[in-house]
Design a protein around this motif. Structure first.
Motif, PDB file in Angstrom:
ATOM      1  N   LEU A 112       0.866  -1.181   0.000  1.00 56.91           N
ATOM      2  CA  LEU A 112       0.000   0.000   0.000  1.00 56.91           C
ATOM      3  C   LEU A 112       0.898   1.226   0.000  1.00 56.91           C
ATOM      4  CD1 LEU A 112      -2.935   1.192   0.281  1.00 56.91           C
ATOM      5  CD2 LEU A 112      -2.441   1.371   2.726  1.00 56.91           C
ATOM      6  N   SER A 113       0.788   2.026  -1.031  1.00 54.84           N
ATOM      7  CA  SER A 113       1.578   3.257  -1.126  1.00 54.84           C
ATOM      8  C   SER A 113       0.679   4.462  -0.858  1.00 54.84           C
ATOM      9  CB  SER A 113       2.201   3.385  -2.520  1.00 54.84           C
ATOM     10  OG  SER A 113       1.194   3.707  -3.475  1.00 54.84           O
ATOM     11  N   ILE A 114       1.305   5.607  -0.693  1.00 53.45           N
ATOM     12  CA  ILE A 114       0.523   6.837  -0.512  1.00 53.45           C
ATOM     13  C   ILE A 114      -0.355   7.094  -1.742  1.00 53.45           C
ATOM     14  CG2 ILE A 114       2.323   8.410  -1.353  1.00 53.45           C
ATOM     15  CD1 ILE A 114      -0.088   9.171   1.564  1.00 53.45           C
ATOM     16  N   HIS A 115       0.138   6.718  -2.925  1.00 50.73           N
ATOM     17  CA  HIS A 115      -0.646   6.930  -4.149  1.00 50.73           C
ATOM     18  C   HIS A 115      -1.807   5.940  -4.246  1.00 50.73           C
ATOM     19  CE1 HIS A 115       2.095  10.036  -5.283  1.00 50.73           C
ATOM     20  NE2 HIS A 115       3.108   9.204  -5.139  1.00 50.73           N
ATOM     21  N   GLY A 135      -8.843   6.618  -1.409  1.00 53.23           N
ATOM     22  CA  GLY A 135      -9.478   7.580  -0.510  1.00 53.23           C
ATOM     23  C   GLY A 135      -9.428   7.132   0.939  1.00 53.23           C
ATOM     24  N   GLU A 136      -9.816   5.876   1.174  1.00 55.52           N
ATOM     25  CA  GLU A 136      -9.848   5.312   2.527  1.00 55.52           C
ATOM     26  C   GLU A 136      -9.662   3.803   2.431  1.00 55.52           C
ATOM     27  OE1 GLU A 136     -12.790   5.419   6.432  1.00 55.52           O
ATOM     28  OE2 GLU A 136     -13.339   6.517   4.630  1.00 55.52           O
ATOM     29  N   THR A 137      -9.009   3.229   3.431  1.00 55.99           N
ATOM     30  CA  THR A 137      -8.813   1.774   3.466  1.00 55.99           C
ATOM     31  C   THR A 137      -8.481   1.320   4.881  1.00 55.99           C
ATOM     32  OG1 THR A 137      -7.780  -0.083   2.284  1.00 55.99           O
ATOM     33  CG2 THR A 137      -6.325   1.718   2.959  1.00 55.99           C
ATOM     34  N   ARG A 138      -8.418   0.016   5.041  1.00 56.99           N
ATOM     35  CA  ARG A 138      -8.045  -0.580   6.323  1.00 56.99           C
ATOM     36  C   ARG A 138      -6.524  -0.691   6.412  1.00 56.99           C
ATOM     37  NH1 ARG A 138     -10.514  -6.024   6.612  1.00 56.99           N
ATOM     38  NH2 ARG A 138      -8.635  -6.768   5.608  1.00 56.99           N
ATOM     39  N   ARG A 194     -11.201   5.563  11.393  1.00 60.12           N
ATOM     40  CA  ARG A 194     -11.943   4.670  12.288  1.00 60.12           C
ATOM     41  C   ARG A 194     -10.946   4.120  13.302  1.00 60.12           C
ATOM     42  NH1 ARG A 194     -14.688  -1.176  10.758  1.00 60.12           N
ATOM     43  NH2 ARG A 194     -15.391  -1.679  12.867  1.00 60.12           N
ATOM     44  N   THR A 195     -11.320   4.190  14.561  1.00 58.78           N
ATOM     45  CA  THR A 195     -10.430   3.717  15.621  1.00 58.78           C
ATOM     46  C   THR A 195     -10.289   2.196  15.574  1.00 58.78           C
ATOM     47  OG1 THR A 195     -12.262   3.685  17.183  1.00 58.78           O
ATOM     48  CG2 THR A 195     -10.904   5.686  17.118  1.00 58.78           C
ATOM     49  N   ALA A 252      -6.702  -3.409  13.848  1.00 58.00           N
ATOM     50  CA  ALA A 252      -6.570  -2.645  12.610  1.00 58.00           C
ATOM     51  C   ALA A 252      -7.253  -1.302  12.828  1.00 58.00           C
ATOM     52  CB  ALA A 252      -7.229  -3.391  11.451  1.00 58.00           C
ATOM     53  N   VAL A 253      -6.942  -0.345  11.984  1.00 54.28           N
ATOM     54  CA  VAL A 253      -7.632   0.946  11.954  1.00 54.28           C
ATOM     55  C   VAL A 253      -7.959   1.249  10.499  1.00 54.28           C
ATOM     56  CG1 VAL A 253      -6.535   1.895  14.045  1.00 54.28           C
ATOM     57  CG2 VAL A 253      -5.474   2.277  11.806  1.00 54.28           C
ATOM     58  N   ASP A 254      -8.907   2.130  10.279  1.00 53.58           N
ATOM     59  CA  ASP A 254      -9.158   2.625   8.933  1.00 53.58           C
ATOM     60  C   ASP A 254      -8.479   3.974   8.801  1.00 53.58           C
ATOM     61  OD1 ASP A 254     -10.632   0.371   8.421  1.00 53.58           O
ATOM     62  OD2 ASP A 254     -12.581   1.375   8.440  1.00 53.58           O
TER      63      ASP A 254
END
Length: 149
Positions: free
Chosen positions: A13-16, A22-25, A67-68, A96-98
């Motif tokens: 998972l990269s910043i791009h 937009g959002e992920t776990r 998400r916490t 995990a967090v989102d």
């Protein structure tokens, strides 16, 4: 508001990738100290997104917690790289967090440059032998890193 730094291999998972999604776990953290940091994060906390284990390791941008902490489902998935055979639905020690995208930097701030900054001497990232994938960043360190972008 607390600040953080979280590491990801860019082919995972990269910043791009996060910018596109937009959002992920954010999952797969398998160190208890790093997990405890995840559990203390609050929605809205920002973190530096660090690309690790790649040709150009360094800080690539900023993301935020959306998400916490919750139970990490990847620990229970036998097809996941992060599967933990000792974890169960009743007793899963991992969290995990989102996260959501905030900003991609115009350049990756290399680890070598971060190590040269006197304001960052206490940051675990630049200390010898530190391999944490999640760590706190204080306000002075946050400002010092922002000034480098």
């Amino acid at each position: 508001m607390p600040y953080w730094l979280m590491k990801s291999e860019p082919d995972e998972l990269s910043i791009h990738d996060l910018q596109r999604l937009g959002e992920t776990r954010w999952d797969g953290v398998r160190n208890y100290q790093a997990r405890n940091f995840l559990r203390s994060m609050q929605a809205g906390d920002e973190f530096f997104f660090y690309h690790s284990s790649c040709p150009e390791p360094g800080i690539a941008g900023i993301a935020a917690i959306s998400r916490t902490a919750y139970t990490d489902p990847s620990a229970l998935d036998p097809h996941s790289h992060y599967f933990d055979a000792k974890a169960s639905a009743e007793k899963n020690p991992w969290s995990a967090v989102d996260v959501r995208f905030v900003e991609a930097f115009a350049r990756v701030i290399p680890l070598a440059e971060l190590k040269q900054q006197s304001a960052l001497l206490e940051l675990p990232l630049v200390q010898r032998g530190s391999r944490l994938s999640v760590m706190p960043v204080n306000a002075e360190q946050w400002a010092a890193i922002l000034a480098l972008r």
